[in-house]
Design an enzyme around this catalytic site. Structure first.
Site, short mmCIF file in Angstrom:
data_model
loop_
_atom_site.label_atom_id
_atom_site.label_comp_id
_atom_site.label_asym_id
_atom_site.label_seq_id
_atom_site.Cartn_x
_atom_site.Cartn_y
_atom_site.Cartn_z
CB ILE A 1 1.63 -3.77 8.65
CG1 ILE A 1 1.51 -4.24 10.10
CG2 ILE A 1 1.70 -2.25 8.55
CD1 ILE A 1 2.72 -3.94 10.96
NE ARG A 2 -0.11 1.73 5.41
CZ ARG A 2 -0.46 2.45 4.37
NH1 ARG A 2 -1.69 2.91 4.24
NH2 ARG A 2 0.42 2.74 3.42
CG LEU B 1 -1.92 -1.15 1.30
CD1 LEU B 1 -3.07 -0.81 2.25
CD2 LEU B 1 -2.48 -1.57 -0.04
CE LYS C 1 16.32 0.82 1.33
NZ LYS C 1 15.32 -0.25 1.11
CE1 TYR D 1 15.25 3.68 3.25
CE2 TYR D 1 16.76 5.11 2.06
CZ TYR D 1 15.66 4.27 2.07
OH TYR D 1 14.99 4.02 0.90
P1 NAD Z 1 6.28 3.57 1.63
O1 NAD Z 1 6.74 4.14 2.94
O2 NAD Z 1 5.45 4.41 0.75
O3 NAD Z 1 5.53 2.20 1.89
C1 NAD Z 1 5.98 1.23 2.80
C2 NAD Z 1 4.81 0.31 3.13
O4 NAD Z 1 5.29 -0.67 4.07
C3 NAD Z 1 3.63 1.04 3.78
O5 NAD Z 1 2.44 0.77 3.06
C4 NAD Z 1 3.58 0.45 5.19
O6 NAD Z 1 2.24 0.31 5.70
C5 NAD Z 1 4.23 -0.90 4.99
N1 NAD Z 1 4.78 -1.45 6.23
C6 NAD Z 1 5.37 -0.79 7.26
N2 NAD Z 1 5.70 -1.66 8.22
C7 NAD Z 1 5.31 -2.89 7.81
C8 NAD Z 1 5.39 -4.20 8.36
N3 NAD Z 1 5.93 -4.43 9.58
N4 NAD Z 1 4.90 -5.22 7.63
C9 NAD Z 1 4.35 -5.01 6.42
N5 NAD Z 1 4.25 -3.82 5.85
C10 NAD Z 1 4.73 -2.76 6.54
O7 NAD Z 1 7.61 3.07 0.87
P2 NAD Z 1 7.91 3.05 -0.71
O8 NAD Z 1 8.27 4.43 -1.11
O9 NAD Z 1 6.83 2.34 -1.42
O10 NAD Z 1 9.27 2.21 -0.71
C11 NAD Z 1 9.30 0.80 -0.89
C12 NAD Z 1 10.76 0.37 -0.91
O11 NAD Z 1 11.47 1.09 -1.91
C13 NAD Z 1 11.54 0.61 0.40
O12 NAD Z 1 12.48 -0.42 0.58
C14 NAD Z 1 12.26 1.90 0.12
O13 NAD Z 1 13.43 2.03 0.91
C15 NAD Z 1 12.60 1.73 -1.35
N6 NAD Z 1 12.86 3.02 -2.02
C16 NAD Z 1 11.85 3.92 -2.22
C17 NAD Z 1 12.14 5.12 -2.85
C18 NAD Z 1 11.05 6.14 -3.10
O14 NAD Z 1 11.36 7.24 -3.58
N7 NAD Z 1 9.79 5.84 -2.83
C19 NAD Z 1 13.45 5.41 -3.26
C20 NAD Z 1 14.45 4.48 -3.01
C21 NAD Z 1 14.14 3.26 -2.41
#
Ligand code: NAD
Length: 320
Positions: A35-36, A10, A145, A141
């Site tokens: 998780i939600r 999500l 990574k 973070y």
């Molecule tokens: P986000 O924060 O938008 O979403 C993370 C999701 O993880 C949320 O929906 C949250 O409810 C869920 N979550 C949190 N704790 C949880 C748990 N214990 N169990 C299950 N779900 C849980 O993150 P995103 O932007 O979609 O990023 C996803 C991945 O991509 C991450 O590893 C992030 O580091 C990486 N990333 C993202 C970006 C970016 O710009 N969005 C850039 C580089 C890397």
């Protein structure tokens, strides 16, 4: 990829990736988990299950129940939030990852997880940052990574798990708001351009970071996962980026569409110092050579689409 389980579905990436993969592989073939539960197309368009990635047994049972052969692991705490809650970040980012890798090992799944430009640090070369270079990040973070990249390499080398990964830059999208990263300003600026024709940036003028438009990020995931493994020498964490930009560059691009757009600054020292520890621009040639990485959106093309889609979104909301 026949049956795919997505964790953190999500979030900013997952909500769009789930729908994109369902279009390609079939609605029932992609199990979205988080998780939600909330109003989200990833919940409404196909199978959805509640899953806490820190619960190893629950993840194993879920993957087995759905006969999963691919795990896309997205659940994580992002850079700014991780800096505020470092212990929670370690437990979620590393605990969730090792659980997902264990399930992949036990069930023979192909595996994807994103790394980040946050895996680099102040001693990394700032421009044309190479694929293989110094990685001594100064944020929790970033520590997560780098450790994650190494752990994925380890599971490939030691257990033969088909692990693959990308070092994403800041991702820009009009669909789901970002979840607490340092590059979030590059999304907020478009929302505020539509709402108020003005934005106050927490990242300072002249702070360059890599960015990419979400459709290019989704395409990169599919390309890498479909790539012939014989060509993948750097499986985990390919540098990918489509543009190196600062707030002024985005403002200049927005003014081509909204000429009276105004940009001001109120710098947040914490996010600014994270941004300054990251590269200005990545060298992505290895990704291009090994699996054909080829982003389609530059800054101006992305700006036109972001502003167009956000205007549609808000005029629809206003009239409903
Ligand atoms: P986000 O924060 O938008 O979403 C993370 C999701 O993880 C949320 O929906 C949250 O409810 C869920 N979550 C949190 N704790 C949880 C748990 N214990 N169990 C299950 N779900 C849980 O993150 P995103 O932007 O979609 O990023 C996803 C991945 O991509 C991450 O590893 C992030 O580091 C990486 N990333 C993202 C970006 C970016 O710009 N969005 C850039 C580089 C890397």
């Amino acid at each position: 990829m026949k049956k795919i389980l997505i964790t953190g579905a999500l979030g900013q990436i997952g909500s769009e990736l789930t729908c994109h993969m369902r279009e390609i592989y079939g609605l029932e073939q992609v199990i979205a988990t988080d998780i939600r539960k909330g109003a989200n197309t990833a919940v409404e368009s196909g199978p959805f299950e509640i899953l806490d990635v820190t619960d190893a047994q629950a993840m194993y049972d879920m993957a087995k129940k759905h006969h999963v052969d691919t795990i896309i692991h997205l659940a994580a705490l992002l850079s700014a939030t991780a800096e505020a809650k470092p212990l929670l970040a370690w437990n979620l980012n590393m605990g969730g990852l090792v659980n997902a890798l264990e399930v992949s090992k036990e069930l023979g799944c192909q595996f994807f997880t994103p790394s980040s430009i946050g895996a680099f640090g102040p001693s990394t070369p700032k421009t044309k940052t190479p694929q293989n270079t110094i990685q001594r990040p100064t944020t929790m973070y970033g520590v997560n990574k780098v450790s994650g990249e190494l752990l994925c390499d380890y599971y490939y080398q030691k257990f033969g798990v088909d692990t693959r990964g990308l070092r994403f830059p800041g991702l820009i999208s009009y669909v789901t708001p970002p979840g607490g990263g340092t590059t979030d300003y590059a999304v907020e600026i478009y929302y505020q351009a539509i709402r108020q024709k003005a934005y106050t940036s927490y990242i300072d003028k002249g702070t360059y970071m890599d960015m990419m438009y979400m459709p290019d990020a989704l395409q990169a995931i599919i390309c890498l996962m479909e790539a012939d493994p014989a060509y993948l020498k750097h499986r985990n964490a390919y540098n990918v980026s489509a543009m190196s930009i600062d707030p002024e560059a985005i403002a200049t691009s927005i003014r081509k569409v909204i000429p009276d757009f105004e940009l001001s600054y109120q710098v947040d020292p914490i996010r600014q110092s994270i941004a300054e520890s990251w590269p200005d621009s990545l060298d992505c040639t290895i990704a291009t050579e090994e699996w054909g990485f080829n982003p389609l959106y530059d800054l101006d093309r992305m700006t036109v689409e972001m502003l167009g889609k956000l205007s549609e979104k808000y005029s629809l909301v206003g009239t409903s």
